[in-house]
Design an enzyme around this catalytic site. Structure first.
Site, PDB file in Angstrom:
ATOM      1  N   ASN A 109       0.842  -1.199   0.000  1.00  0.00           N
ATOM      2  CA  ASN A 109       0.000   0.000   0.000  1.00  0.00           C
ATOM      3  C   ASN A 109       0.872   1.241   0.000  1.00  0.00           C
ATOM      4  OD1 ASN A 109      -2.428   1.549   0.307  1.00  0.00           O
ATOM      5  ND2 ASN A 109      -1.956   1.795   2.488  1.00  0.00           N
ATOM      6  N   HIS A 111       0.654   5.335   1.355  1.00  0.00           N
ATOM      7  CA  HIS A 111      -0.114   6.204   2.237  1.00  0.00           C
ATOM      8  C   HIS A 111       0.587   7.565   2.298  1.00  0.00           C
ATOM      9  CE1 HIS A 111      -2.822   7.176   5.542  1.00  0.00           C
ATOM     10  NE2 HIS A 111      -1.787   7.677   6.184  1.00  0.00           N
TER      11      HIS A 111
HETATM   12  C1  GAR Z   1      -2.764   8.965  -2.633  1.00  0.00           C
HETATM   13  O1  GAR Z   1      -2.324  10.161  -2.031  1.00  0.00           O
HETATM   14  C2  GAR Z   1      -2.526   7.789  -1.706  1.00  0.00           C
HETATM   15  O2  GAR Z   1      -1.348   7.905  -0.961  1.00  0.00           O
HETATM   16  C3  GAR Z   1      -3.747   7.878  -0.817  1.00  0.00           C
HETATM   17  O3  GAR Z   1      -4.798   8.201  -1.683  1.00  0.00           O
HETATM   18  C4  GAR Z   1      -4.278   8.960  -2.776  1.00  0.00           C
HETATM   19  C5  GAR Z   1      -4.707   8.294  -4.055  1.00  0.00           C
HETATM   20  O4  GAR Z   1      -4.352   9.073  -5.156  1.00  0.00           O
HETATM   21  N1  GAR Z   1      -3.985   6.645  -0.127  1.00  0.00           N
HETATM   22  C6  GAR Z   1      -4.422   6.579   1.132  1.00  0.00           C
HETATM   23  O5  GAR Z   1      -4.723   7.561   1.785  1.00  0.00           O
HETATM   24  C7  GAR Z   1      -4.521   5.159   1.707  1.00  0.00           C
HETATM   25  N2  GAR Z   1      -4.695   5.187   3.108  1.00  0.00           N
HETATM   26  P1  GAR Z   1      -4.353   8.429  -6.602  1.00  0.00           P
HETATM   27  O6  GAR Z   1      -5.725   7.784  -6.802  1.00  0.00           O
HETATM   28  O7  GAR Z   1      -4.160   9.597  -7.526  1.00  0.00           O
HETATM   29  O8  GAR Z   1      -3.246   7.434  -6.680  1.00  0.00           O
END
Ligand code: GAR
Length: 217
Positions: A109, A111
């Site tokens: 994952n 984050h």
């Molecule tokens: C990203 O910033 C990722 O790190 C976060 O969601 C966003 C997705 O962006 N994930 C989390 O918060 C997981 N806990 P994306 O769809 O443009 O890749």
């Protein structure tokens, strides 16, 4: 050796998916994306899979009564595909312990914080509220606990006095797009391995330098 087969799970925009697609398009990158799965039929990120000619599937969580049933459908599809690793890229669903156990060591994952700080949602807002001066992102193996599990890699960015959620998110996201492919490469090549609760690197991987905020002259 054959490239590792990857499934990427998304829920939304898919910019991290795009960074993984771009990395896999490079000669010598040891992985290829076999399948993209979204739990939301209208996830904008699905267009990246379409453009790249990667197979995509929607497994809509609303079609299932329980988390376990949804996860079982997800697991069935991933097993049928025979993927080696599953990358969560903005996949905003909690996964059940059974699913996480099944994929332990093969489930990764990203984050947008320097874990273990700021697990959960509204990360950048809470980062700004806390007044920390350095933020960042983390790629980690998934364990049953939310936003936890052995850390594969992290990238740090300064928090600027003028930052708002949008500007800080963009600065972190830029690093996410570099960090995720790099961590995936290390895992696939066996150069980053789980050892108990942590990940250990091959000795050849060394990092030097520091980020200071405020900076020195
Ligand atoms: C990203 O910033 C990722 O790190 C976060 O969601 C966003 C997705 O962006 N994930 C989390 O918060 C997981 N806990 P994306 O769809 O443009 O890749």
């Amino acid at each position: 050796m054959a490239n590792a087969s990857i499934a990427v799970l998304i829920s939304g925009r898919g910019s991290n998916l795009k960074s993984l697609i771009d990395a896999c398009a490079d000669d010598g990158f040891p992985a290829e994306i076999s399948l993209v799965i979204s739990n939301r039929p209208k996830a904008p990120g699905l267009k990246h899979a379409e453009t790249a000619g990667i197979r995509q599937a929607v497994i809509d969580h609303r079609d299932f009564e329980t988390r376990e049933e949804f996860d079982a459908a997800l697991d069935e599809r991933l097993q049928a595909e025979g993927v080696d690793f599953v990358c969560l890229a903005g996949f905003m669903r909690l996964l059940s312990d059974g699913f996480v156990d099944e994929w332990r060591g093969r489930l990764i994952n990203i984050h947008p914080s320097l874990l273990p700080a700021f697990r959960g949602l509204n990360v950048q807002e809470r980062t700004l509220d806390a007044g920390v001066k350095i933020a960042g992102c983390t790629v980690h193996f998934v364990s049953p606990e939310l936003d936890a599990g052995p850390i594969i890699g992290q990238a740090a960015v300064p928090v600027l006095p003028t930052d708002n959620v949008s500007s800080l998110s963009s600065r972190i996201l830029e690093q996410e797009h570099k960090l995720y492919p790099q961590c995936l490469r290390l895992v696939v090549e066996g150069k980053a391995r789980i050892s108990g609760a942590v990940v250990q690197y091959d000795a050849e991987i060394q990092c030097v330098g520091a980020l200071l905020n405020p900076p020195t002259d």
